[in-house]
Design a protein around this motif. Structure first.
Motif, PDB file in Angstrom:
ATOM      1  N   PHE A  86      25.062  17.068  22.339  1.00 46.04           N
ATOM      2  CA  PHE A  86      26.114  17.600  21.491  1.00 46.04           C
ATOM      3  C   PHE A  86      25.706  17.369  20.041  1.00 46.04           C
ATOM      4  CE2 PHE A  86      28.124  16.546  25.476  1.00 46.04           C
ATOM      5  CZ  PHE A  86      29.023  17.584  25.684  1.00 46.04           C
ATOM      6  N   SER A  87      25.775  18.416  19.225  1.00 49.30           N
ATOM      7  CA  SER A  87      25.432  18.273  17.811  1.00 49.30           C
ATOM      8  C   SER A  87      26.613  17.693  17.045  1.00 49.30           C
ATOM      9  CB  SER A  87      25.074  19.631  17.212  1.00 49.30           C
ATOM     10  OG  SER A  87      26.236  20.443  17.129  1.00 49.30           O
ATOM     11  N   ASP A  88      26.300  17.083  15.906  1.00 45.93           N
ATOM     12  CA  ASP A  88      27.367  16.672  15.002  1.00 45.93           C
ATOM     13  C   ASP A  88      27.915  17.927  14.350  1.00 45.93           C
ATOM     14  OD1 ASP A  88      27.109  13.964  15.433  1.00 45.93           O
ATOM     15  OD2 ASP A  88      25.692  13.673  13.801  1.00 45.93           O
ATOM     16  N   GLY A  89      29.204  18.069  14.372  1.00 48.08           N
ATOM     17  CA  GLY A  89      29.840  19.219  13.746  1.00 48.08           C
ATOM     18  C   GLY A  89      30.949  18.761  12.831  1.00 48.08           C
ATOM     19  N   PRO A  90      31.652  19.699  12.240  1.00 50.96           N
ATOM     20  CA  PRO A  90      32.757  19.325  11.349  1.00 50.96           C
ATOM     21  C   PRO A  90      33.901  18.671  12.119  1.00 50.96           C
ATOM     22  CG  PRO A  90      32.595  21.721  11.569  1.00 50.96           C
ATOM     23  CD  PRO A  90      31.450  21.133  12.310  1.00 50.96           C
ATOM     24  N   MET A  91      34.573  17.753  11.448  1.00 52.35           N
ATOM     25  CA  MET A  91      35.704  17.061  12.045  1.00 52.35           C
ATOM     26  C   MET A  91      36.743  16.840  10.956  1.00 52.35           C
ATOM     27  SD  MET A  91      35.799  13.548  14.338  1.00 52.35           S
ATOM     28  CE  MET A  91      35.367  12.382  13.073  1.00 52.35           C
ATOM     29  N   THR A  92      38.017  17.020  11.299  1.00 55.72           N
ATOM     30  CA  THR A  92      39.077  16.735  10.337  1.00 55.72           C
ATOM     31  C   THR A  92      39.092  15.231  10.062  1.00 55.72           C
ATOM     32  OG1 THR A  92      40.733  16.534  12.100  1.00 55.72           O
ATOM     33  CG2 THR A  92      40.470  18.716  11.059  1.00 55.72           C
ATOM     34  N   ARG A  93      39.788  14.824   9.013  1.00 52.72           N
ATOM     35  CA  ARG A  93      39.812  13.402   8.632  1.00 52.72           C
ATOM     36  C   ARG A  93      41.238  12.901   8.445  1.00 52.72           C
ATOM     37  NH1 ARG A  93      35.284  11.330  10.312  1.00 52.72           N
ATOM     38  NH2 ARG A  93      33.508  12.489   9.587  1.00 52.72           N
ATOM     39  N   VAL A  94      42.022  12.954   9.512  1.00 50.75           N
ATOM     40  CA  VAL A  94      43.393  12.451   9.511  1.00 50.75           C
ATOM     41  C   VAL A  94      43.352  11.010  10.004  1.00 50.75           C
ATOM     42  CG1 VAL A  94      45.678  12.757  10.572  1.00 50.75           C
ATOM     43  CG2 VAL A  94      44.293  14.753   9.981  1.00 50.75           C
ATOM     44  N   MET A  95      44.217  10.186   9.464  1.00 54.70           N
ATOM     45  CA  MET A  95      44.319   8.807   9.943  1.00 54.70           C
ATOM     46  C   MET A  95      45.368   8.738  11.048  1.00 54.70           C
ATOM     47  SD  MET A  95      42.149   6.931   8.362  1.00 54.70           S
ATOM     48  CE  MET A  95      42.707   5.298   8.772  1.00 54.70           C
ATOM     49  N   GLY A  96      45.108   7.866  12.020  1.00 59.93           N
ATOM     50  CA  GLY A  96      46.053   7.644  13.104  1.00 59.93           C
ATOM     51  C   GLY A  96      46.331   6.160  13.228  1.00 59.93           C
ATOM     52  N   ASP A  97      47.072   5.797  14.250  1.00 55.10           N
ATOM     53  CA  ASP A  97      47.342   4.378  14.492  1.00 55.10           C
ATOM     54  C   ASP A  97      46.035   3.667  14.842  1.00 55.10           C
ATOM     55  OD1 ASP A  97      47.237   4.050  17.671  1.00 55.10           O
ATOM     56  OD2 ASP A  97      48.165   5.974  17.184  1.00 55.10           O
ATOM     57  N   SER A  98      46.025   2.355  14.789  1.00 61.58           N
ATOM     58  CA  SER A  98      44.787   1.590  14.951  1.00 61.58           C
ATOM     59  C   SER A  98      44.136   1.789  16.325  1.00 61.58           C
ATOM     60  CB  SER A  98      45.025   0.100  14.684  1.00 61.58           C
ATOM     61  OG  SER A  98      45.984  -0.415  15.591  1.00 61.58           O
ATOM     62  N   ILE A  99      44.921   1.872  17.380  1.00 57.30           N
ATOM     63  CA  ILE A  99      44.354   2.073  18.722  1.00 57.30           C
ATOM     64  C   ILE A  99      43.707   3.445  18.817  1.00 57.30           C
ATOM     65  CG2 ILE A  99      44.906   2.318  21.177  1.00 57.30           C
ATOM     66  CD1 ILE A  99      47.081   0.163  20.735  1.00 57.30           C
ATOM     67  N   SER A 100      44.390   4.472  18.331  1.00 62.63           N
ATOM     68  CA  SER A 100      43.842   5.829  18.365  1.00 62.63           C
ATOM     69  C   SER A 100      42.570   5.937  17.538  1.00 62.63           C
ATOM     70  CB  SER A 100      44.877   6.838  17.865  1.00 62.63           C
ATOM     71  OG  SER A 100      45.995   6.876  18.730  1.00 62.63           O
ATOM     72  N   MET A 101      42.496   5.222  16.424  1.00 65.38           N
ATOM     73  CA  MET A 101      41.299   5.266  15.580  1.00 65.38           C
ATOM     74  C   MET A 101      40.108   4.603  16.277  1.00 65.38           C
ATOM     75  SD  MET A 101      42.147   7.162  13.089  1.00 65.38           S
ATOM     76  CE  MET A 101      40.640   7.028  12.132  1.00 65.38           C
ATOM     77  N   VAL A 102      40.346   3.516  17.020  1.00 65.82           N
ATOM     78  CA  VAL A 102      39.273   2.872  17.786  1.00 65.82           C
ATOM     79  C   VAL A 102      38.787   3.815  18.879  1.00 65.82           C
ATOM     80  CG1 VAL A 102      38.747   0.989  19.394  1.00 65.82           C
ATOM     81  CG2 VAL A 102      39.970   0.511  17.268  1.00 65.82           C
ATOM     82  N   VAL A 103      39.719   4.478  19.565  1.00 71.72           N
ATOM     83  CA  VAL A 103      39.337   5.448  20.597  1.00 71.72           C
ATOM     84  C   VAL A 103      38.492   6.550  19.962  1.00 71.72           C
ATOM     85  CG1 VAL A 103      40.210   7.223  22.174  1.00 71.72           C
ATOM     86  CG2 VAL A 103      41.255   4.952  22.156  1.00 71.72           C
ATOM     87  N   GLU A 104      38.904   7.027  18.789  1.00 68.52           N
ATOM     88  CA  GLU A 104      38.126   8.071  18.110  1.00 68.52           C
ATOM     89  C   GLU A 104      36.701   7.600  17.800  1.00 68.52           C
ATOM     90  OE1 GLU A 104      39.504  10.988  15.021  1.00 68.52           O
ATOM     91  OE2 GLU A 104      38.410   9.579  13.723  1.00 68.52           O
ATOM     92  N   GLN A 105      36.550   6.404  17.274  1.00 68.98           N
ATOM     93  CA  GLN A 105      35.215   5.870  16.984  1.00 68.98           C
ATOM     94  C   GLN A 105      34.371   5.803  18.253  1.00 68.98           C
ATOM     95  OE1 GLN A 105      36.304   2.158  15.107  1.00 68.98           O
ATOM     96  NE2 GLN A 105      35.789   2.972  13.073  1.00 68.98           N
ATOM     97  N   ASN A 106      34.954   5.324  19.334  1.00 70.97           N
ATOM     98  CA  ASN A 106      34.241   5.239  20.608  1.00 70.97           C
ATOM     99  C   ASN A 106      33.894   6.631  21.146  1.00 70.97           C
ATOM    100  OD1 ASN A 106      34.393   2.457  20.516  1.00 70.97           O
ATOM    101  ND2 ASN A 106      36.204   2.362  21.807  1.00 70.97           N
ATOM    102  N   PHE A 107      34.812   7.577  20.980  1.00 73.46           N
ATOM    103  CA  PHE A 107      34.603   8.957  21.424  1.00 73.46           C
ATOM    104  C   PHE A 107      33.408   9.570  20.699  1.00 73.46           C
ATOM    105  CE2 PHE A 107      35.081  13.469  21.268  1.00 73.46           C
ATOM    106  CZ  PHE A 107      35.705  13.852  22.435  1.00 73.46           C
ATOM    107  N   VAL A 108      33.393   9.471  19.382  1.00 73.29           N
ATOM    108  CA  VAL A 108      32.313  10.056  18.573  1.00 73.29           C
ATOM    109  C   VAL A 108      30.977   9.398  18.906  1.00 73.29           C
ATOM    110  CG1 VAL A 108      31.459  10.362  16.205  1.00 73.29           C
ATOM    111  CG2 VAL A 108      33.866  10.810  16.739  1.00 73.29           C
ATOM    112  N   SER A 109      30.960   8.087  19.067  1.00 74.72           N
ATOM    113  CA  SER A 109      29.727   7.372  19.428  1.00 74.72           C
ATOM    114  C   SER A 109      29.235   7.779  20.811  1.00 74.72           C
ATOM    115  CB  SER A 109      29.949   5.862  19.395  1.00 74.72           C
ATOM    116  OG  SER A 109      30.221   5.434  18.088  1.00 74.72           O
ATOM    117  N   ALA A 110      30.156   7.898  21.762  1.00 74.47           N
ATOM    118  CA  ALA A 110      29.785   8.282  23.123  1.00 74.47           C
ATOM    119  C   ALA A 110      29.202   9.685  23.147  1.00 74.47           C
ATOM    120  CB  ALA A 110      30.995   8.193  24.046  1.00 74.47           C
ATOM    121  N   LEU A 111      29.832  10.613  22.435  1.00 78.07           N
ATOM    122  CA  LEU A 111      29.348  11.993  22.414  1.00 78.07           C
ATOM    123  C   LEU A 111      27.949  12.071  21.809  1.00 78.07           C
ATOM    124  CD1 LEU A 111      30.717  14.555  23.446  1.00 78.07           C
ATOM    125  CD2 LEU A 111      31.356  15.070  21.099  1.00 78.07           C
TER     126      LEU A 111
END
Length: 140
Positions: A86-111
């Motif tokens: 999967f290539s790096d592509g554009p992503m929006t930059r909205v902030m979420g709650d702390s748990i959701s932000m950790v999931v997002e970091q893990n998601f992007v790293s996993a992909l």
């Protein structure tokens, strides 16, 4: 002269069969569709996320898009046999709650770590270079 035609015919058949086998090999891994992320690195996702993490893959355009749990993203996909990236592509930059932000970091790293995939019974498993599951998804 007859043997020349026989040899040319046999060669044409072999090239045709080789081409069909190559096409079947490349298209055997069909990742297309809408997928719900259920695990990242063997950790099941909580139900209380800002947004449900999801991945949509379009095999015709070799593109993907979805939700990380907070932000929207998209990019290009490469598939060759069971090799996937999967290539790096554009992503929006909205902030979420702390748990959701950790999931997002893990998601992007996993992909970013994905090197291969398998699909069985409507379950897609994305794997890293060591063949470890980095993301598990279910067909929506």
């Amino acid at each position: 002269m007859k043997s020349v035609y026989t040899i040319l015919s046999a060669a044409a058949v072999m090239v045709g069969m080789s081409s069909c086998a190559e096409t079947a090999k490349k298209s055997a891994l069909d990742l297309g569709g809408d997928w719900k992320v259920v695990k990242i690195n063997e950790t099941e996702l909580p139900d209380s996320l800002f947004r449900e993490p999801a991945l949509t893959i379009n095999m015709d355009s070799m593109a993907f898009y979805g939700v990380t749990g907070v932000n929207l993203y998209n990019g290009d996909l490469k598939v060759d046999g069971d090799s996937v990236s999967f290539s790096d592509g554009p992503m929006t930059r909205v902030m979420g709650d702390s748990i959701s932000m950790v999931v997002e970091q893990n998601f992007v790293s996993a992909l970013a770590a994905v090197k291969s995939a398998s699909v069985n019974d409507s379950v897609l498993v994305l794997k890293d270079a060591e063949n470890n599951a980095v993301m598990t998804l279910k067909k929506k």
